[in-house]
Design a protein around this motif. Structure first.
Motif, PDB file in Angstrom:
ATOM      1  N   THR A   1       8.919  -5.886   7.144  1.00 13.98           N
ATOM      2  CA  THR A   1       7.912  -5.520   8.134  1.00 13.98           C
ATOM      3  C   THR A   1       7.510  -6.699   9.007  1.00 13.98           C
ATOM      4  O   THR A   1       7.181  -7.765   8.492  1.00 13.98           O
ATOM      5  CB  THR A   1       6.651  -4.974   7.420  1.00 13.98           C
ATOM      6  OG1 THR A   1       7.033  -3.951   6.500  1.00 13.98           O
ATOM      7  CG2 THR A   1       5.661  -4.410   8.429  1.00 13.98           C
TER       8      THR A   1
ATOM      9  N   TYR B   1       5.483   1.600  -1.879  1.00 11.18           N
ATOM     10  CA  TYR B   1       5.970   1.728  -0.508  1.00 11.18           C
ATOM     11  C   TYR B   1       7.364   1.122  -0.373  1.00 11.18           C
ATOM     12  O   TYR B   1       7.740   0.236  -1.142  1.00 11.18           O
ATOM     13  CB  TYR B   1       5.022   1.021   0.465  1.00 11.18           C
ATOM     14  CG  TYR B   1       3.640   1.624   0.542  1.00 11.18           C
ATOM     15  CD1 TYR B   1       3.314   2.527   1.544  1.00 11.18           C
ATOM     16  CD2 TYR B   1       2.655   1.261  -0.370  1.00 11.18           C
ATOM     17  CE1 TYR B   1       2.041   3.071   1.641  1.00 11.18           C
ATOM     18  CE2 TYR B   1       1.376   1.801  -0.286  1.00 11.18           C
ATOM     19  CZ  TYR B   1       1.072   2.705   0.713  1.00 11.18           C
ATOM     20  OH  TYR B   1      -0.188   3.239   0.795  1.00 11.18           O
TER      21      TYR B   1
ATOM     22  N   PRO C   1       3.028  -2.087   4.083  1.00  9.16           N
ATOM     23  CA  PRO C   1       2.380  -1.327   5.157  1.00  9.16           C
ATOM     24  C   PRO C   1       1.340  -2.173   5.905  1.00  9.16           C
ATOM     25  O   PRO C   1       0.629  -2.978   5.311  1.00  9.16           O
ATOM     26  CB  PRO C   1       1.700  -0.172   4.403  1.00  9.16           C
ATOM     27  CG  PRO C   1       1.432  -0.722   3.036  1.00  9.16           C
ATOM     28  CD  PRO C   1       2.561  -1.683   2.750  1.00  9.16           C
TER      29      PRO C   1
ATOM     30  N   ASP D   1       2.440  -0.794  11.374  1.00  5.11           N
ATOM     31  CA  ASP D   1       3.729  -0.378  10.833  1.00  5.11           C
ATOM     32  C   ASP D   1       3.489   0.385   9.534  1.00  5.11           C
ATOM     33  O   ASP D   1       3.245  -0.209   8.488  1.00  5.11           O
ATOM     34  CB  ASP D   1       4.609  -1.607  10.588  1.00  5.11           C
ATOM     35  CG  ASP D   1       6.064  -1.227  10.326  1.00  5.11           C
ATOM     36  OD1 ASP D   1       6.324  -0.071   9.972  1.00  5.11           O
ATOM     37  OD2 ASP D   1       6.929  -2.087  10.484  1.00  5.11           O
ATOM     38  N   LYS D   2       3.552   1.686   9.615  1.00  5.15           N
ATOM     39  CA  LYS D   2       3.251   2.529   8.461  1.00  5.15           C
ATOM     40  C   LYS D   2       4.494   2.722   7.591  1.00  5.15           C
ATOM     41  O   LYS D   2       5.377   3.505   7.911  1.00  5.15           O
ATOM     42  CB  LYS D   2       2.742   3.894   8.921  1.00  5.15           C
ATOM     43  CG  LYS D   2       1.516   3.830   9.830  1.00  5.15           C
ATOM     44  CD  LYS D   2       0.301   3.273   9.110  1.00  5.15           C
ATOM     45  CE  LYS D   2      -0.928   3.325  10.013  1.00  5.15           C
ATOM     46  NZ  LYS D   2      -2.120   2.773   9.333  1.00  5.15           N
ATOM     47  N   ALA D   3       4.553   1.990   6.496  1.00  4.22           N
ATOM     48  CA  ALA D   3       5.671   2.154   5.571  1.00  4.22           C
ATOM     49  C   ALA D   3       5.504   3.457   4.790  1.00  4.22           C
ATOM     50  O   ALA D   3       4.392   3.938   4.571  1.00  4.22           O
ATOM     51  CB  ALA D   3       5.731   0.965   4.618  1.00  4.22           C
ATOM     52  N   LYS D   4       6.625   4.030   4.370  1.00  4.24           N
ATOM     53  CA  LYS D   4       6.596   5.303   3.660  1.00  4.24           C
ATOM     54  C   LYS D   4       6.348   5.094   2.169  1.00  4.24           C
ATOM     55  O   LYS D   4       6.821   4.132   1.575  1.00  4.24           O
ATOM     56  CB  LYS D   4       7.919   6.042   3.851  1.00  4.24           C
ATOM     57  CG  LYS D   4       8.171   6.488   5.284  1.00  4.24           C
ATOM     58  CD  LYS D   4       9.503   7.226   5.363  1.00  4.24           C
ATOM     59  CE  LYS D   4       9.782   7.672   6.792  1.00  4.24           C
ATOM     60  NZ  LYS D   4      11.083   8.379   6.900  1.00  4.24           N
TER      61      LYS D   4
END
Length: 282
Positions: free
Chosen positions: A199, A221, A225, A229-232
């Motif tokens: 990231t 994750y 996150p 930047d929204k990590a899954k």
């Protein structure tokens, strides 16, 4: 007439031999540089999922194949300005003014303890971008760039003012078969884990240790996150209350939150420091 012709042939032969010798010496010097930088380039490109061929070509171009004063005196292979751990060197450099004219001025450049440190710092820039645009180089990441030529175009567009920069990098890569040597050799299971994201805006460091995941619905994750930047979420309970191996640490530079990459069996993910217990380094 015959004497003059004979002398002419000898002179032409001598000049040709001299040119050939110069080219051979240059090729040997370039090969030595590639061999010298090979292992750190492979390591850093693998860890950061970047094209090693581009990294090697840019190091060669920026440092004049390791002969520039900056690379010799400061292990600075990419002409990076500033200071590194408080260390810098002041050197003359050419800059362009508003009208595009070049002039010489003094500037501070980073002094690195090793080539490895220089490459790590370079990779940090490519993966983390700048403070005003952390995604500046995302098009050069291997998960986004379909070829090394795509990566050189992104690097050239944002790293240099030379209009021929990408062409120069591509020529070095082609002349010395850097794609086969550095890109294909890292496109396998030992390459960076593409199931986890690197990231922008996060300072990474390797970590060799263990910890225990807290009980409850802990979120794991596929990357660190951040607000931008929204990590899954990749797992919710798979590692809860289990002892795990700790692989690396990531600190979000904006708010200084700390995350750790953990692994148990085939499950790998990132958790916040508040969700682990008994963190120990090996």
């Amino acid at each position: 007439m015959k004497v003059w012709k004979k002398l002419t042939i000898l002179l032409v032969s001598a000049l040709g031999l001299g040119a050939l010798t110069t080219e051979t010496v240059q090729a040997d010097t370039h090969t030595d540089f590639i061999n010298q930088m090979s292992q750190p380039v492979l390591k850093v490109s693998r860890q950061n999922h970047l094209y090693g061929s581009v990294m090697m070509a840019q190091a060669a171009l920026e440092s004049d194949w390791g002969t520039s004063q900056l690379s010799v005196s400061a292990h600075n292979y990419f002409g990076v300005k500033g200071s590194y751990d408080g260390h810098s060197i002041t050197m003359s450099t050419a800059e362009a003014n508003a009208s595009g004219s070049m002039y010489n001025t003094l500037a501070q450049f980073k002094v690195y303890p090793s080539a490895q440190a220089s490459l790590n710092d370079y990779a940090k820039v490519l993966r983390g971008g700048t403070t005003w645009n952390p995604f500046l180089y995302e098009g050069a990441w291997r998960e986004n760039a379909s070829s090394y030529m795509t990566a050189t175009n992104i690097v050239a567009e944002n790293y240099a003012t030379d209009n021929d920069y990408a062409e120069k990098l591509n020529k070095i890569i082609a002349d010395y078969d850097l794609h086969d040597r550095f890109d294909r050799s890292t496109a396998n299971s030992t390459d960076a884990d593409t199931s986890t994201r690197v990231t922008p805006g996060v300072a990474y460091a390797s970590y060799d240790g263990t910890a225990t995941i807290k009980t409850g619905s802990i979120k794991f994750y596929n990357g660190v996150p951040t607000t931008s930047d929204k990590a899954k979420v990749i797992r919710t309970k798979a590692l809860a209350n289990k002892k795990v191996k700790v692989l690396s640490r990531g600190i979000v530079t904006k708010n200084q939150t700390i995350w750790y990459q953990v692994k148990s069996g085939s499950v790998t993910g990132w958790v916040q420091i508040t969700d682990i217990l008994g963190l120990k380094s090996n």
